[in-house]
Design a protein around this motif. Sequence first.
Motif, PDB file in Angstrom:
ATOM      1  N   GLY A  81       0.805  -1.217   0.000  1.00 21.06           N
ATOM      2  CA  GLY A  81       0.000   0.000   0.000  1.00 21.06           C
ATOM      3  C   GLY A  81       0.835   1.263   0.000  1.00 21.06           C
ATOM      4  N   VAL A  82       2.000   1.230   0.625  1.00 25.44           N
ATOM      5  CA  VAL A  82       2.882   2.404   0.631  1.00 25.44           C
ATOM      6  C   VAL A  82       3.282   2.764  -0.794  1.00 25.44           C
ATOM      7  N   GLY A  83       3.754   1.775  -1.549  1.00 24.09           N
ATOM      8  CA  GLY A  83       4.135   2.035  -2.938  1.00 24.09           C
ATOM      9  C   GLY A  83       2.959   2.448  -3.790  1.00 24.09           C
ATOM     10  N   MET A  84       1.804   1.805  -3.585  1.00 22.11           N
ATOM     11  CA  MET A  84       0.621   2.133  -4.377  1.00 22.11           C
ATOM     12  C   MET A  84       0.136   3.548  -4.102  1.00 22.11           C
ATOM     13  N   THR A  85       0.318   4.032  -2.882  1.00 25.37           N
ATOM     14  CA  THR A  85      -0.085   5.405  -2.560  1.00 25.37           C
ATOM     15  C   THR A  85       0.702   6.399  -3.403  1.00 25.37           C
ATOM     16  N   PHE A  86       2.009   6.211  -3.502  1.00 23.93           N
ATOM     17  CA  PHE A  86       2.836   7.083  -4.346  1.00 23.93           C
ATOM     18  C   PHE A  86       2.335   7.061  -5.784  1.00 23.93           C
ATOM     19  N   VAL A  87       2.059   5.868  -6.295  1.00 23.42           N
ATOM     20  CA  VAL A  87       1.649   5.721  -7.690  1.00 23.42           C
ATOM     21  C   VAL A  87       0.318   6.421  -7.955  1.00 23.42           C
ATOM     22  N   ILE A  88      -0.673   6.179  -7.106  1.00 20.66           N
ATOM     23  CA  ILE A  88      -2.008   6.735  -7.342  1.00 20.66           C
ATOM     24  C   ILE A  88      -2.019   8.252  -7.141  1.00 20.66           C
ATOM     25  N   ILE A  89      -1.175   8.770  -6.258  1.00 21.14           N
ATOM     26  CA  ILE A  89      -1.096  10.224  -6.097  1.00 21.14           C
ATOM     27  C   ILE A  89      -0.652  10.893  -7.402  1.00 21.14           C
ATOM     28  N   THR A  90       0.130  10.185  -8.214  1.00 20.94           N
ATOM     29  CA  THR A  90       0.535  10.737  -9.514  1.00 20.94           C
ATOM     30  C   THR A  90      -0.538  10.544 -10.575  1.00 20.94           C
ATOM     31  N   ALA A  91      -1.724  10.072 -10.178  1.00 19.86           N
ATOM     32  CA  ALA A  91      -2.826   9.750 -11.100  1.00 19.86           C
ATOM     33  C   ALA A  91      -2.501   8.534 -11.955  1.00 19.86           C
ATOM     34  N   GLY A  92      -1.609   7.673 -11.450  1.00 18.97           N
ATOM     35  CA  GLY A  92      -1.275   6.434 -12.136  1.00 18.97           C
ATOM     36  C   GLY A  92      -1.933   5.243 -11.467  1.00 18.97           C
ATOM     37  N   ILE A  93      -1.525   4.057 -11.878  1.00 25.57           N
ATOM     38  CA  ILE A  93      -2.045   2.811 -11.310  1.00 25.57           C
ATOM     39  C   ILE A  93      -1.004   1.728 -11.524  1.00 25.57           C
ATOM     40  N   ASP A  94      -0.944   0.776 -10.604  1.00 22.53           N
ATOM     41  CA  ASP A  94      -0.022  -0.351 -10.742  1.00 22.53           C
ATOM     42  C   ASP A  94      -0.781  -1.640 -10.450  1.00 22.53           C
ATOM     43  N   LEU A  95      -1.213  -2.293 -11.522  1.00 28.66           N
ATOM     44  CA  LEU A  95      -1.971  -3.534 -11.394  1.00 28.66           C
ATOM     45  C   LEU A  95      -1.073  -4.759 -11.232  1.00 28.66           C
ATOM     46  N   SER A  96       0.228  -4.568 -11.304  1.00 29.30           N
ATOM     47  CA  SER A  96       1.137  -5.709 -11.378  1.00 29.30           C
ATOM     48  C   SER A  96       1.679  -6.166 -10.031  1.00 29.30           C
ATOM     49  N   ILE A  97       1.393  -5.452  -8.944  1.00 30.39           N
ATOM     50  CA  ILE A  97       2.105  -5.724  -7.692  1.00 30.39           C
ATOM     51  C   ILE A  97       1.892  -7.149  -7.180  1.00 30.39           C
ATOM     52  N   GLY A  98       0.699  -7.712  -7.338  1.00 30.97           N
ATOM     53  CA  GLY A  98       0.464  -9.072  -6.879  1.00 30.97           C
ATOM     54  C   GLY A  98       1.311 -10.079  -7.644  1.00 30.97           C
ATOM     55  N   SER A  99       1.389  -9.909  -8.962  1.00 29.47           N
ATOM     56  CA  SER A  99       2.185 -10.816  -9.789  1.00 29.47           C
ATOM     57  C   SER A  99       3.680 -10.615  -9.552  1.00 29.47           C
ATOM     58  N   VAL A 100       4.101  -9.365  -9.355  1.00 27.37           N
ATOM     59  CA  VAL A 100       5.510  -9.090  -9.063  1.00 27.37           C
ATOM     60  C   VAL A 100       5.890  -9.700  -7.719  1.00 27.37           C
ATOM     61  N   LEU A 101       4.982  -9.642  -6.744  1.00 26.75           N
ATOM     62  CA  LEU A 101       5.208 -10.297  -5.451  1.00 26.75           C
ATOM     63  C   LEU A 101       5.464 -11.790  -5.659  1.00 26.75           C
ATOM     64  N   VAL A 102       4.615 -12.433  -6.460  1.00 27.88           N
ATOM     65  CA  VAL A 102       4.752 -13.870  -6.712  1.00 27.88           C
ATOM     66  C   VAL A 102       6.056 -14.172  -7.437  1.00 27.88           C
ATOM     67  N   PHE A 103       6.346 -13.421  -8.512  1.00 27.68           N
ATOM     68  CA  PHE A 103       7.566 -13.650  -9.294  1.00 27.68           C
ATOM     69  C   PHE A 103       8.808 -13.477  -8.413  1.00 27.68           C
ATOM     70  N   GLN A 119      -2.424 -14.965  -4.610  1.00 24.25           N
ATOM     71  CA  GLN A 119      -2.302 -13.504  -4.677  1.00 24.25           C
ATOM     72  C   GLN A 119      -3.153 -12.905  -5.798  1.00 24.25           C
ATOM     73  N   GLN A 120      -4.184 -13.607  -6.218  1.00 27.34           N
ATOM     74  CA  GLN A 120      -4.984 -13.147  -7.351  1.00 27.34           C
ATOM     75  C   GLN A 120      -5.715 -11.842  -7.079  1.00 27.34           C
ATOM     76  N   GLN A 121      -6.118 -11.634  -5.840  1.00 23.97           N
ATOM     77  CA  GLN A 121      -6.878 -10.433  -5.492  1.00 23.97           C
ATOM     78  C   GLN A 121      -6.028  -9.368  -4.801  1.00 23.97           C
ATOM     79  N   THR A 122      -4.730  -9.628  -4.688  1.00 22.73           N
ATOM     80  CA  THR A 122      -3.878  -8.727  -3.909  1.00 22.73           C
ATOM     81  C   THR A 122      -3.861  -7.312  -4.472  1.00 22.73           C
ATOM     82  N   ASN A 123      -3.643  -7.204  -5.795  1.00 22.44           N
ATOM     83  CA  ASN A 123      -3.549  -5.857  -6.372  1.00 22.44           C
ATOM     84  C   ASN A 123      -4.846  -5.074  -6.208  1.00 22.44           C
ATOM     85  N   LEU A 124      -5.981  -5.740  -6.416  1.00 20.05           N
ATOM     86  CA  LEU A 124      -7.263  -5.045  -6.288  1.00 20.05           C
ATOM     87  C   LEU A 124      -7.545  -4.678  -4.837  1.00 20.05           C
ATOM     88  N   ASN A 125      -7.181  -5.542  -3.893  1.00 18.41           N
ATOM     89  CA  ASN A 125      -7.381  -5.233  -2.480  1.00 18.41           C
ATOM     90  C   ASN A 125      -6.556  -4.021  -2.050  1.00 18.41           C
TER      91      ASN A 125
END
Length: 359
Positions: free
Chosen positions: A72-94, A265-271
């Motif tokens: 969530g810390v990293g996602m906060t930075f991303v969304i504040i820039t009006a961006g999105i990162d849907l990959s974090i769950g898969s990157v966690l797994v990889f 981790q399928q729902q991790t990014n959306l959660n």
Amino acid sequence: MSAPVTETMAIGSSDEHKESWFKHLLKAQAFQIFLVLIGIVIIFSALAPEQFATASNMRLVVQNASILAVLGVGMTFVIITAGIDLSIGSVLVFSGVVSAMVMRSMGGDGWGVATVGILVSIGCGLGWGLLNGFLIAKAKVPPLIVTLGSLGMALGFAQILTGGVDIREVPSVLTDTIGYGNVFGSVPVISVIALFFIVIGGIVLHKTRFGLHTYALGSSELAARRVGVNVDAKLIAIYAISGGLAGVAGIMSLAQFSTTAIAGQQQTNLNVIAAVVIGGTSLFGGSGTIFGTVVGLFIPAVLQNGFVITGVQPFWQQVAVGAVLIIAVYVDQVRRAASARGQTQGIWKKMLGVGRKQT
């Protein structure tokens, strides 16, 4: 002949109402969500005081939210820039898969092997984050498309490397110290690690020039460029932070579950995205706090725990979180519209004041 009567309107005079810090706090979405969280805790405590309102259960809730908090810390930075990162769950797994494979090939259960695994996991996350950031900043591909693509690629590579079978050989020092270890008697080590990244993320976002530039990017990328902000470099760095923290979460997950948990981790990014938005970070960019994100993370964690204890189907958690998410986005839109109207009215008042002064 007497001088004409003139009216003046001083900007910042006593005619402009200045709200107290308490009223400002009450209007903050993060604080309002915090009150909702307190209300949920009170309800479940009343329904099941002997099971829910216990120190051991609260410890379990905090521990379960720890990995999502790092993401969530990293996602906060991303969304504040009006961006999105849907990959974090898969990157966690990889990251966890590659780390587990490296540690398995080295053999042993000591800190030497574990340290290499930690560095490999973080490095893999950073690599994916840098790739995302480069494609978004330099190739100008929309963040939604880039991270949706890397979501599939990272998960696909993880499945190719393992044949779809989870790796369960994890050094015992990781599971015993990080996954199940405690400090100060009963505080989970994994939660202390999460708290460390929350504090560092909060300091960087709210107290440094980098954080200021992050907000500037979300408010207006064009304006940020005009005042000299290196927008491309900042975007790459922000997505690298998100990816690197996904790597940290990968090794934390490996330590907690003693397996790569590829299918878990399928729902991790959306959660995580839902928690960040519920906590008051605007999908339109330019506003958000780490505190709000943490509060937003605990709402689904408490709901899931409370539903299980009270005998309600845990699937209702998804319904409740989805409803809160829609309400949070709606409230954000209403506030932005009200703010825009207030700014327009302020401009007209100043213009009328200048006109009156000139007459």
